[in-house]
Design a protein around this motif. Sequence first.
Motif, mmCIF file in Angstrom:
data_model
loop_
_atom_site.group_PDB
_atom_site.id
_atom_site.type_symbol
_atom_site.label_atom_id
_atom_site.label_comp_id
_atom_site.label_asym_id
_atom_site.label_seq_id
_atom_site.Cartn_x
_atom_site.Cartn_y
_atom_site.Cartn_z
ATOM 1 N N GLU A 28 29.602 40.258 33.583
ATOM 2 C CA GLU A 28 29.885 38.828 33.549
ATOM 3 C C GLU A 28 29.291 38.266 32.269
ATOM 4 O OE1 GLU A 28 29.519 34.807 36.287
ATOM 5 O OE2 GLU A 28 28.554 36.644 36.961
ATOM 6 N N PRO A 77 32.441 36.737 41.986
ATOM 7 C CA PRO A 77 32.447 35.431 42.642
ATOM 8 C C PRO A 77 33.832 35.097 43.223
ATOM 9 C CG PRO A 77 31.789 35.230 40.326
ATOM 10 C CD PRO A 77 32.176 36.656 40.557
ATOM 11 N N ASP A 78 33.845 34.314 44.294
ATOM 12 C CA ASP A 78 35.106 33.891 44.894
ATOM 13 C C ASP A 78 35.793 32.808 44.065
ATOM 14 O OD1 ASP A 78 34.940 35.616 47.053
ATOM 15 O OD2 ASP A 78 33.756 34.200 48.230
ATOM 16 N N ALA A 79 35.033 32.075 43.305
ATOM 17 C CA ALA A 79 35.611 30.997 42.487
ATOM 18 C C ALA A 79 34.908 30.893 41.170
ATOM 19 C CB ALA A 79 35.507 29.663 43.227
#
Length: 79
Positions: A28, A77-79
Amino acid sequence: MTQIVRRIGVPPRERGSTSGANCPDLFELTDGNFAVIGTDATAELEDELPGDASRADYERIVIITRETLVRAKADIPDA
């Protein structure tokens, strides 16, 4: 300047690499994007892209192992 914030998933050693080097990896970045270390498969797969997909000259198609992505799933992450 974009920098690596963290690895997504587990280190290569935990995926069976005896040297812990030269393995697919996901990271990331500080800008929220992700960087991928994988095998360049642009030449082999470019003609296989579906009609609604394309790549820019500066982009590459890379392959990572299924295990790399599956073991990273919990860190994405989901969002």
